[in-house]
Design a protein around this motif. Sequence first.
Motif, mmCIF file in Angstrom:
data_model
loop_
_atom_site.group_PDB
_atom_site.id
_atom_site.type_symbol
_atom_site.label_atom_id
_atom_site.label_comp_id
_atom_site.label_asym_id
_atom_site.label_seq_id
_atom_site.Cartn_x
_atom_site.Cartn_y
_atom_site.Cartn_z
ATOM 1 N N ALA A 139 0.836 -1.206 0.000
ATOM 2 C CA ALA A 139 0.000 0.000 0.000
ATOM 3 C C ALA A 139 0.869 1.254 0.000
ATOM 4 O O ALA A 139 0.568 2.234 -0.714
ATOM 5 N N ALA A 140 1.955 1.219 0.782
ATOM 6 C CA ALA A 140 2.861 2.374 0.825
ATOM 7 C C ALA A 140 3.544 2.576 -0.514
ATOM 8 O O ALA A 140 3.705 3.723 -0.984
ATOM 9 N N ALA A 141 3.942 1.484 -1.172
ATOM 10 C CA ALA A 141 4.584 1.589 -2.485
ATOM 11 C C ALA A 141 3.611 2.158 -3.506
ATOM 12 O O ALA A 141 3.985 2.978 -4.358
ATOM 13 N N ARG A 142 2.365 1.757 -3.419
ATOM 14 C CA ARG A 142 1.336 2.259 -4.342
ATOM 15 C C ARG A 142 1.137 3.761 -4.156
ATOM 16 O O ARG A 142 1.062 4.518 -5.127
ATOM 17 N N THR A 176 -1.919 6.757 -13.861
ATOM 18 C CA THR A 176 -1.159 7.546 -12.889
ATOM 19 C C THR A 176 -0.084 6.696 -12.218
ATOM 20 O O THR A 176 1.046 7.155 -11.992
ATOM 21 N N LEU A 177 -0.414 5.458 -11.889
ATOM 22 C CA LEU A 177 0.577 4.562 -11.287
ATOM 23 C C LEU A 177 1.766 4.359 -12.223
ATOM 24 O O LEU A 177 2.926 4.366 -11.788
ATOM 25 N N VAL A 178 1.499 4.192 -13.512
ATOM 26 C CA VAL A 178 2.582 3.990 -14.474
ATOM 27 C C VAL A 178 3.407 5.267 -14.617
ATOM 28 O O VAL A 178 4.641 5.209 -14.702
ATOM 29 N N ALA A 270 10.657 1.325 -15.254
ATOM 30 C CA ALA A 270 9.304 1.562 -14.732
ATOM 31 C C ALA A 270 8.560 0.242 -14.556
ATOM 32 O O ALA A 270 7.857 0.039 -13.561
ATOM 33 N N ALA A 271 8.720 -0.653 -15.519
ATOM 34 C CA ALA A 271 8.069 -1.966 -15.412
ATOM 35 C C ALA A 271 8.570 -2.720 -14.183
ATOM 36 O O ALA A 271 7.790 -3.393 -13.494
ATOM 37 N N VAL A 272 9.869 -2.599 -13.898
ATOM 38 C CA VAL A 272 10.429 -3.259 -12.714
ATOM 39 C C VAL A 272 9.837 -2.654 -11.439
ATOM 40 O O VAL A 272 9.483 -3.380 -10.502
ATOM 41 N N GLN A 273 9.705 -1.327 -11.395
ATOM 42 C CA GLN A 273 9.135 -0.674 -10.220
ATOM 43 C C GLN A 273 7.698 -1.112 -9.988
ATOM 44 O O GLN A 273 7.269 -1.322 -8.847
ATOM 45 N N LEU A 274 6.939 -1.264 -11.055
ATOM 46 C CA LEU A 274 5.559 -1.735 -10.934
ATOM 47 C C LEU A 274 5.511 -3.164 -10.410
ATOM 48 O O LEU A 274 4.657 -3.518 -9.595
ATOM 49 N N ASP A 275 6.448 -3.971 -10.865
ATOM 50 C CA ASP A 275 6.507 -5.359 -10.403
ATOM 51 C C ASP A 275 6.888 -5.423 -8.921
ATOM 52 O O ASP A 275 6.287 -6.176 -8.146
ATOM 53 N N LEU A 276 7.886 -4.630 -8.521
ATOM 54 C CA LEU A 276 8.308 -4.612 -7.124
ATOM 55 C C LEU A 276 7.188 -4.118 -6.207
ATOM 56 O O LEU A 276 7.130 -4.496 -5.035
ATOM 57 N N SER A 277 6.323 -3.273 -6.746
ATOM 58 C CA SER A 277 5.222 -2.728 -5.955
ATOM 59 C C SER A 277 4.006 -3.647 -5.950
ATOM 60 O O SER A 277 2.972 -3.311 -5.351
#
Length: 342
Positions: A139-142, A176-178, A270-277
Amino acid sequence: MEYQLIAEIVPPADAAGLDALQRLGVAALLDEQLDQLAAVEGPDGVEIEPVDHSVEVSATGAVITWALDAPALVLAEDGARHVLDELLDRTELLADWTVRRCEVSASDEDLEAAFSGDEEPVEIDDDEAAEEPTEEELAAAREQLLASADQLRAFGLEAFGHAPDDEDSVSAEHATLVAGAFVQGIEVLTDELFQDIQALEEAEVTAGEQDTLWVLDQLPERFADQYTALFAKQFLVSTAILGYRLCQPGWTAPLSTAEALGLHLIKSAAAVQLDLSGISEELPLEQIFAAFNEHAFEDLDHELLFEGEIEDGVKGLDFADWFTPRPHLAETVHPYLAATED
């Protein structure tokens, strides 16, 4: 036996994301403390020798890649976790951070087998898998991704596939997340390029001769022997300019092949950050990135560099021309991008 260990260190779940200055400070603190370790004491007083380490810090925490010489895998993991817990406790600015993961990723034997091709890939048991992030951490990462999105001013949400009047389009929240992940991708790419530059300068080799790199290993492999420390610095300057442009209103397509490659890598980061989140699975990433490619790039010629033979007549793809600005987009180039090897 030498083991490569990966450790994740994270701040409290309710902490705000780290800014660029904070990330540099955390990296410096961890690097200094690890440099001072002459030995690691494992279970029953077994001595474990640190061989080398690297520290990567993002907005959500730090990842330590650590090479250790230990009698056994379990001794390497237990000893390293114990030392990292103590290191955080005695470092005032990191006292409320925790070790989320600390596990061996490879040994000398694993690496030798992997490169020889003689052994089957090692399957990791579920009990050995990395600890999953908690709901609070996700939730914090989001929330951090949503907050970061405001910095990406070059594009509106339509660049990520959102159309207010189209129910089948990407939702505003997903777009927005992306956008936030792109901002974090810029930060990660910048940090990792600094590490690549340091590695090449210390070893006095090209990327083709360096075993471990963060960014240059993602560029077209056929040119690896030409990725020198100077090239890495020039690529850093180019991506820094690109990152600045992405955070300003209005957008002009990549001004050079180097910028196109930089944007390509930012998209991957960015794709990696989305995956980590923990968000990737809920996103229509193929649709989102297709929309982004259409909005952000003048063409996708740079992708030819990752493929086979380069077609004749495609301007800017010759290695010597990567930093040369496209005449109809820009007439000048940063002086450092015109520097040549001595």
